[in-house]
Design an enzyme around this catalytic site. Sequence first.
Site, mmCIF file in Angstrom:
data_model
loop_
_atom_site.group_PDB
_atom_site.id
_atom_site.type_symbol
_atom_site.label_atom_id
_atom_site.label_comp_id
_atom_site.label_asym_id
_atom_site.label_seq_id
_atom_site.Cartn_x
_atom_site.Cartn_y
_atom_site.Cartn_z
ATOM 1 N N LYS A 70 -0.731 15.135 -44.950
ATOM 2 C CA LYS A 70 -1.544 15.570 -43.820
ATOM 3 C C LYS A 70 -1.099 16.952 -43.349
ATOM 4 C CE LYS A 70 -2.242 10.926 -41.812
ATOM 5 N NZ LYS A 70 -3.711 10.858 -41.810
ATOM 6 N N ARG B 41 -5.187 0.414 -45.998
ATOM 7 C CA ARG B 41 -5.876 -0.662 -46.717
ATOM 8 C C ARG B 41 -4.989 -1.283 -47.782
ATOM 9 N NH1 ARG B 41 -10.395 3.621 -48.352
ATOM 10 N NH2 ARG B 41 -9.611 4.382 -46.364
#
Length: 425
Positions: free
Chosen positions: A204, A278
């Site tokens: 990020k 996930r």
Amino acid sequence: MLRITLSAQASSGAWGEQALLSYKEDGADIHFSGDFPLRRIQQAARQLQSQGATSVSLDGEGWNYERQWAFYCGFAATMTSVVIKWASIDEDELELLNARRRSADWVRQVVNATPEDMYPEKLANDAIEFLSSVAGDKIRYEMLVGDQLLENGWIGTHSVGRASSRPPVMLTLDYNPTGDDNAPVSACLVGKGITFDSGGYSLKSSAGMVTMKCDMGGAATVTAALGYAIEQGLNQRVKLILCCAENMVAGNAYKLGDVLTYKNGLTVEVVNTDAEGRLVLADGLIAASETKTPLIIDAATLTGAALMALGTDYNAIFGLDKPLLMKAQELSELVNEPAWPLPLEKWHQSNCPSHYADTANSRTQKGGGMGGASNAAAFLSRFVDNETSSWIHFDLAACFRDNADGRWAAGATGLGVANIAALLL
């Protein structure tokens, strides 16, 4: 204490008729009449707290349960402890206010903590401590740490968390008020507990990483929801599964192109290490399905796509069981925690194809491409036994504010706690 009263009349002060507050010697009036009165009360409370007020007494007529809770939401601060003396209402509603505040305050405490202080084992232990304070000896738990995850087949949580010096953890907590070890599990709660998310090798930016202590908001929300439901009299067996890790970069980090083989046999190609939530939730959903429970609820700060679709006022909800989805939305309105269903069908499962595995964990496009929130939910649906269990997924777009706004302090909001507790009840 500042004395805060409600007024159904428009302000006649210097700030005009639209002013939310007018001040008196011992406190202030909130002018709540007009469109969206609960929002006006919350905005007024936020103004009071941002002006330095930390201790108030809600007084006079008109302070029903919903209005007092709206005031709390606006008055709660990021790091400062605030004092609210509730107005006189029905004793049962007063107990409900106190229980709801205890859960919301706990969420703020753990989500707003620095990532140095809140790491996987700390999050798991804090959840145990909080729920033990509510349920006492009705709680049992098991905690798998580090390589114990691999020994038990929990490949997703281990892979995401193995690069950190602080090991990943899976907590399974069993709330069983029946006293019967063979009692059926009425529901399972699964929470994403990424205590810090660097993005891994799909790194990020600094701006995107600075608030990533909030990425354990799902784990905090389901834990607080269970606590709140217990305080409201939950008398059925519920299991809580928290999948906790730090997603870091190191020589032993999981990599783009890796293929993970899950306990249920599904293989997953990693095409984005920043789609890690996930991957850990998949473990929790497999574990929840193994209980044969009729209801599985998961919660996660999962996708930026949900934020783009709904902003920060609504949580996104997904499910293949449409009546359950409608029920969750109805309950969200009842408890004033807005949630909105986004599309999910079985065919969404094919939207993240892989040449090397049954599925990829995302797409290679930025943000996972079009329909990213639906595709993420579809990925999760692969790990649920939909023949046995009804399942609903909360993508918690509303659970955290990067910055303060007109209604909320910066940080955790607690939105989603009461909605999930209501589903349990």
